[in-house]
Design a protein around this motif. Sequence first.
Motif, PDB file in Angstrom:
ATOM      1  N   MET A  69       0.658  -1.098  -0.119  1.00  0.00           N
ATOM      2  CA  MET A  69       0.113   0.055   0.221  1.00  0.00           C
ATOM      3  C   MET A  69       0.894   1.338   0.112  1.00  0.00           C
ATOM      4  N   SER A  70       0.536   2.141  -0.859  1.00  0.00           N
ATOM      5  CA  SER A  70       1.093   3.472  -0.610  1.00  0.00           C
ATOM      6  C   SER A  70       1.184   4.146   0.335  1.00  0.00           C
ATOM      7  N   ASP A  71       2.513   4.934   0.746  1.00  0.00           N
ATOM      8  CA  ASP A  71       2.600   5.545   2.124  1.00  0.00           C
ATOM      9  C   ASP A  71       2.540   4.461   3.400  1.00  0.00           C
ATOM     10  N   ALA A  72       2.458   3.228   3.183  1.00  0.00           N
ATOM     11  CA  ALA A  72       2.259   2.292   4.620  1.00  0.00           C
ATOM     12  C   ALA A  72       3.785   1.744   4.455  1.00  0.00           C
ATOM     13  N   PRO A  73       4.252   1.598   5.682  1.00  0.00           N
ATOM     14  CA  PRO A  73       5.466   0.919   5.864  1.00  0.00           C
ATOM     15  C   PRO A  73       5.298  -0.677   5.307  1.00  0.00           C
ATOM     16  N   ASP A  74       6.373  -1.128   4.975  1.00  0.00           N
ATOM     17  CA  ASP A  74       6.436  -2.790   4.658  1.00  0.00           C
ATOM     18  C   ASP A  74       7.626  -3.027   4.984  1.00  0.00           C
ATOM     19  N   PRO A  75       7.642  -3.483   6.438  1.00  0.00           N
ATOM     20  CA  PRO A  75       8.959  -3.740   7.036  1.00  0.00           C
ATOM     21  C   PRO A  75       9.545  -5.019   6.858  1.00  0.00           C
ATOM     22  N   THR A  76      10.879  -5.303   6.787  1.00  0.00           N
ATOM     23  CA  THR A  76      11.394  -6.474   6.349  1.00  0.00           C
ATOM     24  C   THR A  76      11.519  -7.549   7.551  1.00  0.00           C
ATOM     25  N   SER A  77      11.096  -7.065   8.693  1.00  0.00           N
ATOM     26  CA  SER A  77      11.028  -8.109   9.858  1.00  0.00           C
ATOM     27  C   SER A  77       9.872  -7.902  10.547  1.00  0.00           C
ATOM     28  N   ARG A  78       9.633  -8.924  11.585  1.00  0.00           N
ATOM     29  CA  ARG A  78       8.463  -8.817  12.367  1.00  0.00           C
ATOM     30  C   ARG A  78       8.729  -9.205  13.772  1.00  0.00           C
ATOM     31  N   GLY A  79       8.367  -8.598  14.648  1.00  0.00           N
ATOM     32  CA  GLY A  79       8.399  -8.935  16.286  1.00  0.00           C
ATOM     33  C   GLY A  79       8.292 -10.308  16.292  1.00  0.00           C
ATOM     34  N   PRO A  80       8.744 -10.755  17.393  1.00  0.00           N
ATOM     35  CA  PRO A  80       8.655 -12.148  17.939  1.00  0.00           C
ATOM     36  C   PRO A  80       7.285 -12.729  17.880  1.00  0.00           C
ATOM     37  N   ALA A  81       6.818 -14.003  17.637  1.00  0.00           N
ATOM     38  CA  ALA A  81       5.811 -14.404  18.272  1.00  0.00           C
ATOM     39  C   ALA A  81       5.537 -14.501  19.728  1.00  0.00           C
ATOM     40  N   PRO A  82       4.618 -14.150  20.435  1.00  0.00           N
ATOM     41  CA  PRO A  82       4.724 -13.999  21.926  1.00  0.00           C
ATOM     42  C   PRO A  82       4.718 -15.260  22.699  1.00  0.00           C
ATOM     43  N   ASP A  83       5.413 -15.166  23.594  1.00  0.00           N
ATOM     44  CA  ASP A  83       5.390 -16.208  24.775  1.00  0.00           C
ATOM     45  C   ASP A  83       3.950 -16.310  25.323  1.00  0.00           C
ATOM     46  N   LEU A  84       3.440 -17.359  25.626  1.00  0.00           N
ATOM     47  CA  LEU A  84       2.122 -17.399  26.327  1.00  0.00           C
ATOM     48  C   LEU A  84       2.161 -16.406  27.821  1.00  0.00           C
ATOM     49  N   ASP A  85       1.224 -15.587  27.748  1.00  0.00           N
ATOM     50  CA  ASP A  85       1.101 -14.646  28.596  1.00  0.00           C
ATOM     51  C   ASP A  85       2.354 -13.440  28.760  1.00  0.00           C
ATOM     52  N   GLY A  86       3.082 -13.258  27.629  1.00  0.00           N
ATOM     53  CA  GLY A  86       4.510 -12.608  27.673  1.00  0.00           C
ATOM     54  C   GLY A  86       4.197 -11.220  27.728  1.00  0.00           C
ATOM     55  N   ASN A  87       3.067 -10.935  27.628  1.00  0.00           N
ATOM     56  CA  ASN A  87       2.990  -9.205  27.504  1.00  0.00           C
ATOM     57  C   ASN A  87       2.019  -8.676  28.368  1.00  0.00           C
ATOM     58  N   ARG A  88       1.745  -9.637  29.579  1.00  0.00           N
ATOM     59  CA  ARG A  88       0.651  -9.074  30.596  1.00  0.00           C
ATOM     60  C   ARG A  88       0.925  -7.679  31.010  1.00  0.00           C
ATOM     61  N   GLY A  89       2.330  -7.515  31.553  1.00  0.00           N
ATOM     62  CA  GLY A  89       2.456  -6.335  31.992  1.00  0.00           C
ATOM     63  C   GLY A  89       2.301  -5.346  31.330  1.00  0.00           C
TER      64      GLY A  89
END
Lengths: 382, 382
Positions: free
Chosen positions: B353-373
């Motif tokens: 999409m025009s003017d949208a970022p198209d990053p070459t990497s992705r953040g990790p898949a989350p650990d179970l409950d890994g983003n609770r805080g």
Amino acid sequence: MTAPLYGYTILDLTHVLAGPFCTMTLSDMGAQVIKVEPPGTGDDTRTFPPFKDGKSAYFAAINHGKKSIALNLKEDGDRQTFEKLLARADVIVENYRPGVMERLGYGWDDLHAAFPHLVYGAVSGFGHTGPDSKRPAYDMVVQARGGVMSITGEKDRDPVRAGASIGDIVAGMFLCQGILAALLDRERTGKGRKIDVAMLDSQLAILEHAIAITSVTGQAPGPSGARHPSITPFETFHASDGLFVIAAGNDRLFEKLCIALNLPLADDDRFASNAERCKHARLLKRLIEAVTLDNTRAYWIARLTAAGIPTGPIQSVDQVMRDPQILARNMLVDVLDKNGRQAFKAAGNPIKMSDAPDPTSRGPAPDLDGNRGEILRWLEQG
Amino acid sequence: MTAPLYGYTILDLTHVLAGPFCTMTLSDMGAQVIKVEPPGTGDDTRTFPPFKDGKSAYFAAINHGKKSIALNLKEDGDRQTFEKLLARADVIVENYRPGVMERLGYGWDDLHAAFPHLVYGAVSGFGHTGPDSKRPAYDMVVQARGGVMSITGEKDRDPVRAGASIGDIVAGMFLCQGILAALLDRERTGKGRKIDVAMLDSQLAILEHAIAITSVTGQAPGPSGARHPSITPFETFHASDGLFVIAAGNDRLFEKLCIALNLPLADDDRFASNAERCKHARLLKRLIEAVTLDNTRAYWIARLTAAGIPTGPIQSVDQVMRDPQILARNMLVDVLDKNGRQAFKAAGNPIKMSDAPDPTSRGPAPDLDGNRGEILRWLEQG
């Protein structure tokens, strides 16, 4: 009851399948779709068999309920009409080869400058960038080059295509998603965006486990036959009168399956987890079939269903079209002719939405240029 | 550069593939996706092979960049947290069996009354209505029952599944379309809608020509092998060193093909139109192969490409992952681990999409409950 896309107008320059499938979904959700076709021939699929009363059922299946105007985009008068349509439309969709719209003076840069509100959706074989951008493609070319054929079919035999035209259809669906996201974004910015979807990219995007396997093991998976390579048991099994499917996707379902088959394997180390079951998939298949061969498909489907295990028959398309669940969901609709009589059957709208109409019939697929008067009048109303 | 769905929050109760594929697309377009997983086990696909450093590549392929919180929706404290999330989210997506959300007190009627702004997306095997609504399903069950397997594979042999999990994926894509259309509609009404997509319905929805053929002729098509049944020539052909694809979808391309093959058939009545070519498809295939067997795949692909004819190789998944066009389109991205190192490869975002970022990497898949805080802090910020 209001369709969610009521009031939106889609200018549809697409032909064959990827683009028309995208605009069919938008039409099913309530948008007005105006097909702009080349005079004389129109969309190629008008000539695709089978026919009924001289009309292509293929064309009708994908283009029901759309409107048609024939415009020669190289001729001044028709270009003026086209530009009035651009000013009124929310979205333009095209699936020409990259470069064609630019040569007509309707590339993204020109369109965005003149009609900043307009969302521009393009679907092409290989996309608007990259070394092979300008090559032509059809469904089979991308199913083959994109890897789907290499994982479809039987081991040690020639690859086959997925029987559904997912090379086209999946690309049309990604385009539809991009268009809707861009319309949503336009609510904040007032500005349209260009969406560029490639059929080849779209094949890669649905390879899920195949990329994961290749990425981790360095080995590309071969054809998957009738089973999923990452889940076991998840395949076809022989009953006494033919094949049926069992798909037990987790440990709990596997335990239930063992009970339903009276097969004491749930505590066996070789089958204790999905990962272990995948390692011993062929042994497990033989053990399960040793039991299932003893009775009919109908028996096992009823028995396993009662036990809560995902299972089912392999149905031919005529059987699917009579399936009570399909009929209860209004998934087979009548395509009407001009006199309001049922001319064809087509798939219904799979997106069931609260407070949205879900009609049991669709208007006719348009004749080439068949809505010219109506469209010109709509333009004059401003 | 702003992603089109920036600022939207998706509450994701889904597991395995159909639902997670839908929310992956929303994440790739910029939405924040919060996975709400059952404590202890989480999403079943966390146990799907292959693994690397103890992590499932399968899970990572579909869940990269999402956040995870483990909540027991039968426990008061966790329900309070969940309801705070519902108040903040734009969309909730779930793929439980119909009835599960109602039993938790989070069915559509309850949710819509308490959180009228919330869009509710559900994907299930057979949908929220109809006689088989409550039956469980996985990909293969609907590929089989929905007709896709009956048209995939070789004539007179057992049916096979499409190697890509289109039973799940296509349903997830229809759900994504419905969610986006409902968000767009919400801009006018301020109110959310429920979207109910069935995997079985979604298979019927991609049968295009197969329903058309059955509807007109009364005969269901059999497995299509390596050709499209409504277009000719459109299949695999033998060169001297193996198979490749030619897809000449209209008369103009067929004429070009005849010239490129030096095969004087363009004026032959038996091949004068697509409808005639479909009638004489087997003869035409033999005539074309009589020529193509004389040289290699590479030779014919280069020669036909130069002549503007859609053609290409059949690539294995490792070959696709090295394809220059795929790499030029950023269609293979790195999934990072927590330390920012490349852990897996996954498919990129096919919606460019025009003017949208198209990053070459992705953040990790989350650990179970890994983003609770992090998630709880976000809730407190209001």
